[in-house]
Design an enzyme around this catalytic site. Structure first.
Site, PDB file in Angstrom:
ATOM      1  N   SER A 140      45.315  36.959  42.829  1.00 30.77           N
ATOM      2  CA  SER A 140      44.067  37.586  43.242  1.00 30.77           C
ATOM      3  C   SER A 140      44.150  38.051  44.702  1.00 30.77           C
ATOM      4  CB  SER A 140      42.911  36.610  43.027  1.00 30.77           C
ATOM      5  OG  SER A 140      41.671  37.268  43.095  1.00 30.77           O
ATOM      6  N   LYS A 192      39.939  39.248  32.981  1.00 28.74           N
ATOM      7  CA  LYS A 192      39.507  38.666  34.249  1.00 28.74           C
ATOM      8  C   LYS A 192      38.731  37.372  34.019  1.00 28.74           C
ATOM      9  CE  LYS A 192      39.193  38.324  38.617  1.00 28.74           C
ATOM     10  NZ  LYS A 192      40.376  37.989  39.402  1.00 28.74           N
TER      11      LYS A 192
END
Length: 218
Positions: A140, A192
């Site tokens: 991320s 996600k």
């Protein structure tokens, strides 16, 4: 070759790549220092150079933890403030020609990751070459920071990726019907929300995670 020798050889190759990238083949290495302080995830160490004519230096900055300015959900302080302080020290030191940034982070706040990303760009603006070596996890926001470097290295078992933005909330409007909690998450990618406790795992997501587990096991 022993495991220790293998690791030394691997780190030597990494330093070699950084030296060539930073144009230090002529200048040589003065000190390769792991710059750190008292905050969690920081280390202080210096490694002597075997060269007597060394003029330049490579800074080795180790950052391990969540990219937050305040404490995370487990009560531990994030690494953002330490990261920005250490990288600023490196930026202001004209003797440092290159940076080896050791990153082990699952990411964190979008703002904090962007601040560290911009600080890496500021190092390059001072003609300092930056090489990132990913640790166990660099995902991320950690990947976003790494993307600002001149080169990215990863271990064979490094877990990386998970790029995207998610806004997650709980809606208790229907509390009287089946507890009244519904998942109103909005995600930028199909995966996600992988393994979210508020959503069922699809067959495709389960297969994806099983593939990751199998690969790590192998």
């Amino acid at each position: 070759m022993s495991e220790r020798q293998s690791r030394r050889r691997g780190m030597g190759c990494l330093f070699g790549a950084l030296i060539m990238s930073a144009g230090l083949g002529v200048l040589g290495l003065g000190l390769a220092g792991i710059v750190g302080g008292s905050a969690p995830g920081s280390v202080l160490r210096e490694i002597e150079s075997p060269r007597d004519d060394a003029k330049g230096r490579v800074a080795v900055v180790e950052l391990s933890g969540v990219m937050l300015d305040g404490p995370n959900g487990m009560g531990r302080r994030g690494i953002t403030r330490t990261a920005l302080e250490l990288l600023e020290v490196v930026r202001l030191d004209d003797e440092i020609k290159g940076v080896l940034l050791l990153l082990d982070t699952p990411g964190g706040s979008v703002t904090d990751a962007d601040l560290i990303h911009r600080k890496v760009l500021a190092l390059q603006a001072k003609n300092k070459k930056v090489v990132v070596l990913m640790g166990d996890v660099c995902a991320s926001g950690g990947y976003y920071v790494a993307a600002a470097a001149d080169e990215i290295w990863a271990q064979p078992t490094t877990i990386t990726g998970s790029i995207g933005v998610i806004i997650q909330t709980l809606n208790v409007h229907g509390l009287m019907a089946k507890i009244g909690i519904t998942d109103e998450s909005i995600a930028s990618g199909a995966n996600k929300q992988l393994l979210s406790p508020t959503r069922p795992v699809s067959a495709g997501q389960r297969a994806l995670m099983q593939g990751v587990v199998d690969e790590l096991y192998e």
